[in-house]
Design a protein around this motif. Structure first.
Motif, PDB file in Angstrom:
ATOM      1  N   SER A  94       0.831  -1.192   0.000  1.00 27.15           N
ATOM      2  CA  SER A  94       0.000   0.000   0.000  1.00 27.15           C
ATOM      3  C   SER A  94       0.868   1.246   0.000  1.00 27.15           C
ATOM      4  O   SER A  94       1.992   1.232   0.504  1.00 27.15           O
ATOM      5  CB  SER A  94      -0.894   0.000   1.249  1.00 27.15           C
ATOM      6  OG  SER A  94      -1.639   1.192   1.332  1.00 27.15           O
ATOM      7  N   TYR A  96       0.080   3.616   1.771  1.00 32.10           N
ATOM      8  CA  TYR A  96      -0.026   4.058   3.160  1.00 32.10           C
ATOM      9  C   TYR A  96       0.882   3.182   4.018  1.00 32.10           C
ATOM     10  O   TYR A  96       0.749   1.957   4.037  1.00 32.10           O
ATOM     11  CB  TYR A  96      -1.465   3.976   3.660  1.00 32.10           C
ATOM     12  CG  TYR A  96      -2.424   4.738   2.786  1.00 32.10           C
ATOM     13  CD1 TYR A  96      -2.363   6.128   2.700  1.00 32.10           C
ATOM     14  CD2 TYR A  96      -3.372   4.082   2.022  1.00 32.10           C
ATOM     15  CE1 TYR A  96      -3.225   6.834   1.884  1.00 32.10           C
ATOM     16  CE2 TYR A  96      -4.251   4.773   1.210  1.00 32.10           C
ATOM     17  CZ  TYR A  96      -4.172   6.147   1.143  1.00 32.10           C
ATOM     18  OH  TYR A  96      -5.033   6.843   0.336  1.00 32.10           O
ATOM     19  N   GLU A 108      -6.057  -0.498  -1.002  1.00 24.92           N
ATOM     20  CA  GLU A 108      -5.540  -0.073  -2.303  1.00 24.92           C
ATOM     21  C   GLU A 108      -6.636  -0.060  -3.367  1.00 24.92           C
ATOM     22  O   GLU A 108      -6.679   0.846  -4.201  1.00 24.92           O
ATOM     23  CB  GLU A 108      -4.358  -0.931  -2.735  1.00 24.92           C
ATOM     24  CG  GLU A 108      -3.079  -0.564  -2.013  1.00 24.92           C
ATOM     25  CD  GLU A 108      -2.725   0.904  -2.199  1.00 24.92           C
ATOM     26  OE1 GLU A 108      -2.413   1.322  -3.330  1.00 24.92           O
ATOM     27  OE2 GLU A 108      -2.757   1.652  -1.204  1.00 24.92           O
ATOM     28  N   ARG A 111      -8.617   2.989  -2.792  1.00 22.11           N
ATOM     29  CA  ARG A 111      -7.883   4.180  -3.242  1.00 22.11           C
ATOM     30  C   ARG A 111      -7.869   4.278  -4.764  1.00 22.11           C
ATOM     31  O   ARG A 111      -8.198   5.321  -5.329  1.00 22.11           O
ATOM     32  CB  ARG A 111      -6.445   4.137  -2.707  1.00 22.11           C
ATOM     33  CG  ARG A 111      -5.599   5.351  -3.131  1.00 22.11           C
ATOM     34  CD  ARG A 111      -4.147   5.199  -2.725  1.00 22.11           C
ATOM     35  NE  ARG A 111      -3.475   4.126  -3.426  1.00 22.11           N
ATOM     36  CZ  ARG A 111      -3.005   4.214  -4.677  1.00 22.11           C
ATOM     37  NH1 ARG A 111      -3.144   5.317  -5.370  1.00 22.11           N
ATOM     38  NH2 ARG A 111      -2.391   3.185  -5.232  1.00 22.11           N
ATOM     39  N   ASN A 114     -11.036   5.117  -6.288  1.00 14.36           N
ATOM     40  CA  ASN A 114     -11.454   6.450  -5.859  1.00 14.36           C
ATOM     41  C   ASN A 114     -12.907   6.461  -5.362  1.00 14.36           C
ATOM     42  O   ASN A 114     -13.685   7.330  -5.696  1.00 14.36           O
ATOM     43  CB  ASN A 114     -11.276   7.457  -7.003  1.00 14.36           C
ATOM     44  CG  ASN A 114     -11.297   8.881  -6.506  1.00 14.36           C
ATOM     45  OD1 ASN A 114     -10.967   9.153  -5.354  1.00 14.36           O
ATOM     46  ND2 ASN A 114     -11.696   9.793  -7.367  1.00 14.36           N
ATOM     47  N   ASN A 116     -13.968   6.591  -2.109  1.00 13.67           N
ATOM     48  CA  ASN A 116     -14.151   7.597  -1.070  1.00 13.67           C
ATOM     49  C   ASN A 116     -15.120   7.187   0.042  1.00 13.67           C
ATOM     50  O   ASN A 116     -15.882   8.005   0.551  1.00 13.67           O
ATOM     51  CB  ASN A 116     -14.576   8.934  -1.691  1.00 13.67           C
ATOM     52  CG  ASN A 116     -14.311  10.088  -0.758  1.00 13.67           C
ATOM     53  OD1 ASN A 116     -13.442  10.013   0.104  1.00 13.67           O
ATOM     54  ND2 ASN A 116     -15.064  11.150  -0.916  1.00 13.67           N
ATOM     55  N   ARG A 119     -11.769   8.421   4.129  1.00 11.01           N
ATOM     56  CA  ARG A 119     -10.634   9.238   3.683  1.00 11.01           C
ATOM     57  C   ARG A 119      -9.391   8.935   4.507  1.00 11.01           C
ATOM     58  O   ARG A 119      -9.489   8.708   5.707  1.00 11.01           O
ATOM     59  CB  ARG A 119     -10.989  10.709   3.808  1.00 11.01           C
ATOM     60  CG  ARG A 119     -12.127  11.045   2.881  1.00 11.01           C
ATOM     61  CD  ARG A 119     -12.435  12.490   2.865  1.00 11.01           C
ATOM     62  NE  ARG A 119     -13.591  12.667   1.987  1.00 11.01           N
ATOM     63  CZ  ARG A 119     -14.006  13.808   1.554  1.00 11.01           C
ATOM     64  NH1 ARG A 119     -13.385  14.904   1.899  1.00 11.01           N
ATOM     65  NH2 ARG A 119     -15.046  13.882   0.770  1.00 11.01           N
ATOM     66  N   PRO A 120      -8.238   8.955   3.842  1.00 12.12           N
ATOM     67  CA  PRO A 120      -6.996   8.774   4.599  1.00 12.12           C
ATOM     68  C   PRO A 120      -6.665  10.031   5.385  1.00 12.12           C
ATOM     69  O   PRO A 120      -7.285  11.083   5.195  1.00 12.12           O
ATOM     70  CB  PRO A 120      -5.962   8.529   3.498  1.00 12.12           C
ATOM     71  CG  PRO A 120      -6.521   9.221   2.304  1.00 12.12           C
ATOM     72  CD  PRO A 120      -8.011   9.121   2.414  1.00 12.12           C
ATOM     73  N   PHE A 125      -3.484   5.738   6.598  1.00  9.88           N
ATOM     74  CA  PHE A 125      -4.900   5.390   6.522  1.00  9.88           C
ATOM     75  C   PHE A 125      -5.531   5.224   7.906  1.00  9.88           C
ATOM     76  O   PHE A 125      -6.721   5.372   8.059  1.00  9.88           O
ATOM     77  CB  PHE A 125      -5.076   4.100   5.712  1.00  9.88           C
ATOM     78  CG  PHE A 125      -6.512   3.781   5.434  1.00  9.88           C
ATOM     79  CD1 PHE A 125      -7.211   4.463   4.450  1.00  9.88           C
ATOM     80  CD2 PHE A 125      -7.178   2.805   6.154  1.00  9.88           C
ATOM     81  CE1 PHE A 125      -8.549   4.182   4.204  1.00  9.88           C
ATOM     82  CE2 PHE A 125      -8.506   2.516   5.913  1.00  9.88           C
ATOM     83  CZ  PHE A 125      -9.194   3.209   4.932  1.00  9.88           C
TER      84      PHE A 125
END
Length: 176
Positions: A94, A96, A108, A111, A114, A116, A119-120, A125
């Motif tokens: 990742s 993150y 992943e 992310r 996308n 959503n 949120r990170p 994360f």
């Protein structure tokens, strides 16, 4: 009436009840409990077993579900993605630094697509942070109710960056 207490942490049983109801899973024909810590007399048993029957949860592998444990961001993300049939890619690492192990493909995919749902926090994360009641409702809304769980009916695939699939909601034109 009761209080919502939006800043209070949510346990796994409470979260599953919200998720199962939002996803409209059948609790009336759910299997009998397979978990040592979930009995037929527990208020959450039909929600846990409906989620189990739908392949959303499997417990901890030791025969326990741990319904009273607070739910983490990573656990909640995985459950939401599974109930919504969000595709999970084969990722080994990742971006993150705090996401490792079984959570990598979920975080992943979340992310890259996308979506959503969550949120990170900058470059992390925070997968082990407990969800509050407010965050749970917002995440379930974003991942279940706004996606409608109908990828094939309401969404078109299009080839995105680096060959990953992304989804577009037809009627609104908003990328998800």
């Amino acid at each position: 009436g009761g209080r919502f207490n939006p800043d209070e942490a949510v346990n796994r049983a409470e979260f599953l009840k919200m998720l199962v109801l939002a996803a409209d899973l059948d609790t009336n024909s759910a299997s009998d409990s397979l978990f040592s810590d979930v009995s037929s007399s527990d208020w959450y048993e039909p929600y846990v077993m409906a989620a189990y029957d739908a392949g959303i949860v499997s417990g901890y592998g030791d025969g326990y579900f741990h319904p009273e444990n607070y739910i983490t961001r990573l656990e909640a993300l995985k459950m939401i993605m599974q109930v919504s049939d969000i595709p999970v890619g084969d990722y080994d690492s990742s971006i993150y630094s705090d996401v490792t192990g079984w959570g990598v493909p979920y975080v992943e995919s979340h992310r890259v697509l996308n979506i959503n749902i969550m949120r990170p926090y900058g470059d992390i994360f925070q997968p082990d942070v407990y969800l509050t009641r407010a965050e749970s409702v917002k995440s379930i809304f974003r991942g279940v109710l706004s996606l409608d769980s109908y990828w094939n009916d309401d969404y078109n695939d299009y080839e995105g960056e680096e060959g990953e699939y992304r989804f577009m909601k037809i009627e609104s034109g908003n990328y998800i």
